[in-house]
Design a protein around this motif. Structure first.
Motif, PDB file in Angstrom:
ATOM      1  N   PHE A  47       0.825  -1.207   0.000  1.00 49.30           N
ATOM      2  CA  PHE A  47       0.000   0.000   0.000  1.00 49.30           C
ATOM      3  C   PHE A  47       0.862   1.260   0.000  1.00 49.30           C
ATOM      4  O   PHE A  47       1.762   1.423   0.825  1.00 49.30           O
ATOM      5  N   HIS A 190      -4.243   4.156  -0.159  1.00 49.32           N
ATOM      6  CA  HIS A 190      -5.195   4.447   0.915  1.00 49.32           C
ATOM      7  C   HIS A 190      -6.092   5.621   0.530  1.00 49.32           C
ATOM      8  O   HIS A 190      -7.167   5.790   1.104  1.00 49.32           O
ATOM      9  N   HIS A 269      -1.840   2.702   6.343  1.00 47.96           N
ATOM     10  CA  HIS A 269      -2.689   1.542   6.052  1.00 47.96           C
ATOM     11  C   HIS A 269      -2.724   0.540   7.197  1.00 47.96           C
ATOM     12  O   HIS A 269      -3.648  -0.273   7.280  1.00 47.96           O
ATOM     13  N   SER A 279      -7.788   0.710   6.154  1.00 52.13           N
ATOM     14  CA  SER A 279      -6.737   0.194   7.033  1.00 52.13           C
ATOM     15  C   SER A 279      -7.033  -1.224   7.500  1.00 52.13           C
ATOM     16  O   SER A 279      -8.188  -1.628   7.632  1.00 52.13           O
TER      17      SER A 279
END
Length: 809
Positions: A47, A190, A269, A279
């Motif tokens: 991420f 994210h 994340h 998350s």
């Protein structure tokens, strides 16, 4: 030489078709499961790494220390962006964006919903590496009324037409021109959005809060700031500059100790306090990875057990080959070749299965995973690594056992059973299988019980047969007319206007305290703006005092107008009253308090029973219900449970006539509540799947083992039957040993499962208590499955004619 090895391998595999089939099926399922887990974990761990210099990008977060404790906020005041650029010397670039969920977009009279839009400034693409296809973002984003669309949104809004230069009206308030296109946001970001709008286009009128100033340091809404540090940045200098910023812009910092802290982009994340909607808990991620390894391990255990058991059948082959001069390493190489072929075939099958299962996985879990061997080098390397590891792990020990046989004994057929070491290892590996399966079964039962707790425990309000509809116009005349038109239908029970339903993240936090207390800085509280009908619509329970009145609501229309007198009253929940220091909530009724909502002083008019404002992860926090009509953007409608479709049809008609420029959308409140537990639901589903897989693979192994044992003990069974043994005695002969192994595995699995699930439940403020029967279920299910797996083969041997078994004697 290799060709000869390969020919012998194929001959051996065909010779033992049944056991080859069991091994390939088990390994295929194990590799497929581990491959999907690997792809999932790889994406989660990647991420935000696609951004250039991701390790130098940080989000600015805020913390506030009050009497009630620490408060953390991902959002910052909107003037922050000016300060980041003017007062800081350690930043290479800085940006701030405003988040806008599901705005209405109108194009030539046609209406669409944009899932997520961001109002971004000219520094957005200096910090982030989202890819532009066309347009000059640096120039355009500094001017009002421009926007960039992702390719997917452009396709949705304009089809194949070139959207550049086209006009879009957002929320029937703002006209923007499409200045360019950008690639779709990567799945491992994210930040999720479909459109970016130039930040100068943002106004309080667009947001719908004309009562506030967008440029005040005292207000925090949906503004998020990010910076990119210089390569030689000094973090201590950054901290000092943030401290100077706080002293410069906050006068009461002695009462409320504020700090601004940089949060690494790559931490967002995985951060459970200051994360994002996407998350994930790192513990859950690694737990899933361990389960994936366990599933593969179970498949390898099957292979080892069956291979060492079958090694007896190949003892003569070993004797002949050793007599003809074959060395031990040659025999090991031959057996590893056998294992490699099985593992390679399983790897190919697993890849094909995974590619077909991934779309289903993506659809259910709302993800964008891909298993493409030819485009993703990581997937290819993982499959090759798994094949090699499985070959070594599953083949090396059986190869060593097989190659160690004495050629003289092998040729005399004197090897009737594996050695004690081999037997002990096989039993130990079976215990490992049962251990893993029972841990997964117990975990699944516990998660299922907690999920059931979510749906059965009272939330403190009525969630059934309630729908919510957002509205954009909330003047008094419009709301009165909407309510009058809705309530005339017998299928509509009640109507309430508010900022949001009782539960969820749509309230807003501020502080409150006793009006008589000038020393304290106040306590954190969630404000729930709501009308007179809120109590009845949602079934809240008023314990002490009185509810708000229509007259007070009418007076509240003048809130935030300095030239108007307003009488403000407050309804507090029990927690809010206790936080103020009242041991008896009834004593709080009539006491004046003040809040951060305009600083109005007013009495506590009533106290309601505590209800859940958020998921069961969070403890019930102080809450205040008050009239703030300017914030009534949500309609809660209690409908008839006997005929919901008739009620919804009537609601649709009213809203489409009253708000012709909007798209009618409704949500059932109980569905929204279920969404609070999406991650838990996914965890539950994964545990069910992996428990099923582990049980299936283990059962395959047991089936192979019992088939082999029955074949090995054919004569023993015949002798026992001749001597008078009954069917139950014979079945018991084969079952007793495996049931003992189940019990041993249970003794190991119970404490591990208990500890693991205690840790998992600790994440919930409200949770079930672990019960002994959760553990019992694990061992019972394992025992039943074990008996069912070996029962048929045992019974078949028990009822066989002993004459056939003893004919050769």
């Amino acid at each position: 030489m290799i060709k000869n090895y390969f020919r012998i391998t194929l001959r051996n595999l065909v010779k033992s078709k049944w056991f080859t089939f069991i091994n390939i099926i088990g390994l295929t399922i194990g590799i497929a499961a581990s491959l999907i887990v690997f792809v999932y974990i790889s994406q989660e761990l990647s991420f935000d790494e696609f951004h250039k210099d991701a390790d130098r990008i940080y989000r600015v977060t805020k913390s506030s220390e009050r009497d009630s404790g620490m408060e953390y906020d991902r959002a910052v005041p909107y003037p922050m962006i000016g300060a980041l650029r003017e007062d800081f010397s350690q930043f290479e670039a800085a940006t701030l964006y405003h988040s806008d969920d599901r705005p209405l977009a109108v194009i030539d009279g046609e209406k669409f919903i944009v899932d997520h839009a961001l109002f971004v400034d000219s520094g957005f693409f200096d910090v982030f590496s989202f890819k532009l296809i066309s347009g000059n973002a640096k120039k355009v984003l500094g001017q009002p009324n421009y926007a960039f669309l992702t390719e997917s949104l452009a396709q949705k809004l304009f089809g194949r037409k070139d959207p550049v230069g086209k006009k879009i009206r957002l929320r029937n308030k703002l006209d923007v021109e499409v200045a360019g296109l950008m690639e779709d946001v990567p799945a491992n970001s994210h930040l999720r959005f479909d459109m970016v709008v130039s930040y100068p286009s943002l106004s309080m009128d667009y947001i719908g809060l004309n009562i506030a100033d967008l440029n005040t340091w005292e207000m925090t809404m949906e503004g998020y700031a990010y910076v990119k540090l210089r390569p030689d940045a000094n973090m201590s200098d950054v901290d000092e500059q943030f401290e100077a910023l706080v002293n410069k812009h906050y006068e009461n910092n002695d009462l409320v100790k504020r700090r601004f802290v940089l949060q690494p982009l790559l931490d967002i994340h995985f951060n459970q306090t200051l994360g994002s909607p996407t998350s994930i808990n790192p513990t859950s991620l690694w737990t899933l990875g361990i389960i994936g390894v366990f599933i593969l391990l179970i498949a390898c255990v099957n292979f080892i057990n069956l291979s060492t058991a079958l090694s007896i059948k190949r003892s003569k082959e070993v004797g002949v080959r050793k007599t003809l001069g074959a060395r031990r390493f040659q025999l090991i190489r031959q057996y590893l070749m056998d294992t490699f072929v099985v593992a390679f075939i399983s790897g190919l099958l697993a890849t094909g299965i995974s590619e077909r299962l991934i779309p289903v996985f993506n659809q259910y879990f709302d993800m964008e995973l891909e298993v493409n061997v030819f485009q993703n080098i990581q997937v290819l390397l993982f499959i090759l690594l798994v094949v090699i590891v499985v070959t070594l792990l599953s083949g090396l020990y059986p190869a060593l056992v097989l190659s160690s046989y004495n050629p003289v004994k092998a040729l005399k057929n004197s090897i009737h059973a594996p050695g004690k070491g081999s037997l002990f290892l096989r039993k130990g590996l079976i215990v490992v299988q049962f251990f893993i399966s029972q841990v997964l079964i117990i975990a699944t039962v516990v998660i299922a019980s907690q999920m059931d707790y979510f749906t059965t425990k009272s939330l403190g309000f009525d969630k059934d047969a309630v729908i919510n509809v957002d509205i954009s116009k909330n003047d008094e005349a419009t709301l009165d007319r909407v309510r009058d038109r809705l309530i005339v239908n017998p299928h509509v029970k009640n109507v309430s206007f508010a900022l949001a339903a009782p539960i969820g993240n749509d309230g807003f936090d501020t502080h409150y305290k006793l009006a008589s207390n000038t020393q304290e800085n106040g306590y954190r509280v969630q404000i729930k703006p709501a009308d007179y009908y809120y109590l009845e619509t949602y079934g809240l329970k008023l314990k002490y005092g009185e509810w708000l009145t229509p007259g007070e609501e009418k007076s509240a229309r003048n809130l935030f107008q300095k030239d108007k007198d307003v009488n403000v009253s407050y309804i507090l929940n029990e927690t809010a009253v206790k936080t103020l220091g009242f041991s008896d909530p009834q004593e709080a009724v009539g006491v004046d308090i003040t809040t951060g909502v305009g600083g109005y002083v007013g009495p506590i008019k009533g106290v309601i029973e505590d209800y859940h404002l958020d998921s069961f992860h969070e403890e019930i926090m102080p809450a205040i219900i008050m009239h703030v009509p300017i914030l009534y953007y949500n309609t809660g409608i209690k409908i008839s449970a006997s005929n919901p479709q008739a009620a919804i049809s009537h609601v649709r008609t009213v809203f489409e006539e009253m708000f012709p420029d909007e798209i009618f959308e409704y949500r059932f409140l109980d569905d929204e509540i279920q969404e609070l537990y999406t991650q838990e639901q996914h965890t539950f589903t994964l545990f069910r799947i992996f428990s099923g897989i582990s049980i299936f693979i283990s059962s395959l192994g047991l089936l192979g083992m019992i088939s082999f044992l029955v074949n090995q003990k054919t004569k023993e069974v015949g002798i026992r039957k001749v001597l008078g043994a009954g069917i139950l005695n014979i079945v018991s002969l084969f079952s007793r040993e495996f049931i003992i192994l189940v019990l041993i595995a249970f003794a190991l699995a119970a404490p591990v499962a208990w500890y693991s699930m205690s840790r998992w439940l600790a994440d919930f403020a409200y949770r079930i208590d672990l019960q002994a029967w959760f553990l019992v279920v694990g061992v019972v299910i394992s025992a039943v499955i074990t008996f069912a797996t070996i029962g048929y083969q045992s019974l078949k041997a028990a009822v066989a004619n002993p004459v056939e078994a003893l004919r050769d004697e």
